[in-house]
Design an enzyme around this catalytic site. Sequence first.
Site, mmCIF file in Angstrom:
data_model
loop_
_atom_site.group_PDB
_atom_site.id
_atom_site.type_symbol
_atom_site.label_atom_id
_atom_site.label_comp_id
_atom_site.label_asym_id
_atom_site.label_seq_id
_atom_site.Cartn_x
_atom_site.Cartn_y
_atom_site.Cartn_z
ATOM 1 N N ARG A 53 -8.772 -25.394 -16.724
ATOM 2 C CA ARG A 53 -7.399 -25.653 -16.283
ATOM 3 C C ARG A 53 -7.038 -27.146 -16.299
ATOM 4 N NH1 ARG A 53 -3.134 -25.815 -15.036
ATOM 5 N NH2 ARG A 53 -2.013 -24.730 -13.402
ATOM 6 N N ASP A 89 -0.982 -13.129 -17.269
ATOM 7 C CA ASP A 89 -0.141 -13.158 -16.071
ATOM 8 C C ASP A 89 0.909 -12.069 -16.132
ATOM 9 O OD1 ASP A 89 0.339 -14.897 -13.531
ATOM 10 O OD2 ASP A 89 2.311 -14.357 -14.286
HETATM 11 O O1 CP3 Z 1 -8.779 -12.479 -12.607
HETATM 12 C C1 CP3 Z 1 -7.544 -12.285 -12.537
HETATM 13 O O2 CP3 Z 1 -7.048 -11.401 -11.825
HETATM 14 C C2 CP3 Z 1 -6.706 -13.245 -13.307
HETATM 15 C C3 CP3 Z 1 -5.572 -12.736 -14.113
HETATM 16 C C4 CP3 Z 1 -4.233 -12.717 -13.374
HETATM 17 C C5 CP3 Z 1 -3.379 -13.839 -13.155
HETATM 18 N N1 CP3 Z 1 -2.208 -13.375 -12.632
HETATM 19 C C6 CP3 Z 1 -3.651 -15.251 -13.501
HETATM 20 C C7 CP3 Z 1 -3.009 -16.292 -12.668
HETATM 21 C C8 CP3 Z 1 -3.584 -11.582 -12.881
HETATM 22 C C9 CP3 Z 1 -4.084 -10.152 -12.801
HETATM 23 C C10 CP3 Z 1 -2.294 -12.011 -12.428
HETATM 24 C C11 CP3 Z 1 -1.294 -11.083 -11.911
HETATM 25 C C12 CP3 Z 1 -0.116 -11.616 -11.212
HETATM 26 N N2 CP3 Z 1 0.640 -12.704 -11.526
HETATM 27 C C13 CP3 Z 1 0.507 -10.968 -10.131
HETATM 28 C C14 CP3 Z 1 0.092 -9.648 -9.561
HETATM 29 C C15 CP3 Z 1 -1.113 -9.782 -8.741
HETATM 30 C C16 CP3 Z 1 -0.855 -9.986 -7.316
HETATM 31 O O3 CP3 Z 1 -1.309 -11.033 -6.828
HETATM 32 O O4 CP3 Z 1 -0.288 -9.098 -6.699
HETATM 33 C C17 CP3 Z 1 1.610 -11.735 -9.742
HETATM 34 C C18 CP3 Z 1 2.533 -11.430 -8.599
HETATM 35 C C19 CP3 Z 1 1.692 -12.814 -10.652
HETATM 36 C C20 CP3 Z 1 2.724 -13.884 -10.707
HETATM 37 C C21 CP3 Z 1 2.105 -15.180 -10.397
HETATM 38 N N3 CP3 Z 1 1.278 -15.882 -11.255
HETATM 39 C C22 CP3 Z 1 2.199 -15.916 -9.188
HETATM 40 C C23 CP3 Z 1 2.968 -15.467 -7.971
HETATM 41 C C24 CP3 Z 1 1.428 -17.071 -9.373
HETATM 42 C C25 CP3 Z 1 1.288 -18.225 -8.434
HETATM 43 C C26 CP3 Z 1 0.291 -17.870 -7.395
HETATM 44 C C27 CP3 Z 1 -0.454 -19.056 -6.905
HETATM 45 O O5 CP3 Z 1 -1.443 -18.783 -6.220
HETATM 46 O O6 CP3 Z 1 -0.099 -20.215 -7.208
HETATM 47 C C28 CP3 Z 1 0.839 -17.018 -10.654
HETATM 48 C C29 CP3 Z 1 -0.082 -18.011 -11.231
HETATM 49 C C30 CP3 Z 1 -1.441 -17.523 -11.657
HETATM 50 N N4 CP3 Z 1 -1.666 -16.416 -12.430
HETATM 51 C C31 CP3 Z 1 -2.694 -18.139 -11.369
HETATM 52 C C32 CP3 Z 1 -3.673 -17.367 -12.012
HETATM 53 C C33 CP3 Z 1 -5.159 -17.637 -12.049
HETATM 54 C C34 CP3 Z 1 -2.925 -19.386 -10.549
HETATM 55 C C35 CP3 Z 1 -2.233 -20.554 -11.093
HETATM 56 C C36 CP3 Z 1 -2.922 -21.513 -11.987
HETATM 57 O O7 CP3 Z 1 -4.059 -21.382 -12.514
HETATM 58 O O8 CP3 Z 1 -2.231 -22.522 -12.146
#
Ligand code: CP3
Length: 371
Positions: A53, A89
């Site tokens: 990242r 995502d």
């Molecule tokens: O191992 C895994 O599960 C990773 C794959 C994955 C990601 N997003 C990567 C990610 C999965 C399955 C998701 C699903 C996802 N994305 C959901 C549904 C899951 C849940 O939590 O109910 C939702 C609502 C999202 C939308 C989303 N994406 C949000 C709300 C955020 C920010 C959350 C935060 O903690 O900042 C993301 C970003 C995101 N998607 C990250 C990851 C690893 C973290 C941000 C990063 O690496 O910069």
Amino acid sequence: MPEEALIQQRSSDPSLTGGCRFVRACLRQPVDRTPVWFLRQAGRYMAEYQAVRRHHSLLQICKNPELAAEVTITAAEKLDVDAAIIFADLLLPLEGMGLVFEFLAGEGPVIHQPVRTAADVEQLRVDRASELGYVAEAIRKVVAHFQDRIGIVGFCGAPFTLASYMIEGGGSRNYIHTKSLMYREPTVWRLLLEKLAVVLEEYAAQQVEAGADVIQIFDSWAGALSPTDYRDFVLPVTKELIRKVQALGVPVIYFGVDTATLLPAMRETGADVIGLDWRVPLDQGWSTLGHAVAVQGNLDPILLFAEPDLLRQRVRQILEQAGGRPGHIFNVGHGIVPSTPVENVQRVVQYVREFNALYVREFSPGDDVRG
Ligand code: CP3
């Protein structure tokens, strides 16, 4: 036999690979031990992910099959789990539909022109799901790496949860814009959900074709709805989507948060597995659903910050509540959060295996009687 001796004596059956164990559990077939994996198992709590990242944005990782596969594989190997969810995502399908979004540090996703009117919904495109091919490509790489050793989970958002991001322009507390559209313009609402379902079905089909063993559908924010509103405004299109994904030949896991009162209605979607969060005791959630469906869950992800003794007790309690009944997949009740100690996640895997002998009955190969 004393507990400790029983724990020592039983090991996994070599005839069942992790992939096989996981898919069998989704279908409520007996297994040698409860399969285990974690929501958000690849993420910021893991140093290896942080390292990738540092040089790439979240979207760059998602769109680069090599990197997405690497992140998926590294996490699954480090944790020694029975399944890997593809690194992607929830919001990716929105791009091809015509929405521009970005992830802002500390704020989560921001969609720059939220969908609010009938004209906005009409403009959404449903003919560009093929642009999501990079996710299928990443799945191919993960499948080539693991073969049958562990299960590969493809995923997409559910129509309601994705619609809520499109309409609110990001996360929300009260879903005022989402519910306003839903209550005041039910025809526009239905068109929006149906358009999403068209794209999601094609996206899921690409993932299955690439080798995903199971599709998980995230309706993360469905818990914001009353059971009546869920049934009137969300259930029909969700049920239809799940039926179509199952017709691709894979089991479907349907997951939401804060869903204790919605469980009977979620069950009506016909999903093979329902994800439970930690607010409902697993045994209570499962009996509310009825035992003709499998369940996944439901450790509080924040318990991963507890001392090992308490963590071990809580893992044991969940396995005890599942009672060795076929159709339980051990998982957290929602995603692992940043700063979670990785060792504790690894400990959970070890505890699930350790307690297996106490709760899961002896397995013989060829045993496929549904419990
Ligand atoms: O191992 C895994 O599960 C990773 C794959 C994955 C990601 N997003 C990567 C990610 C999965 C399955 C998701 C699903 C996802 N994305 C959901 C549904 C899951 C849940 O939590 O109910 C939702 C609502 C999202 C939308 C989303 N994406 C949000 C709300 C955020 C920010 C959350 C935060 O903690 O900042 C993301 C970003 C995101 N998607 C990250 C990851 C690893 C973290 C941000 C990063 O690496 O910069």
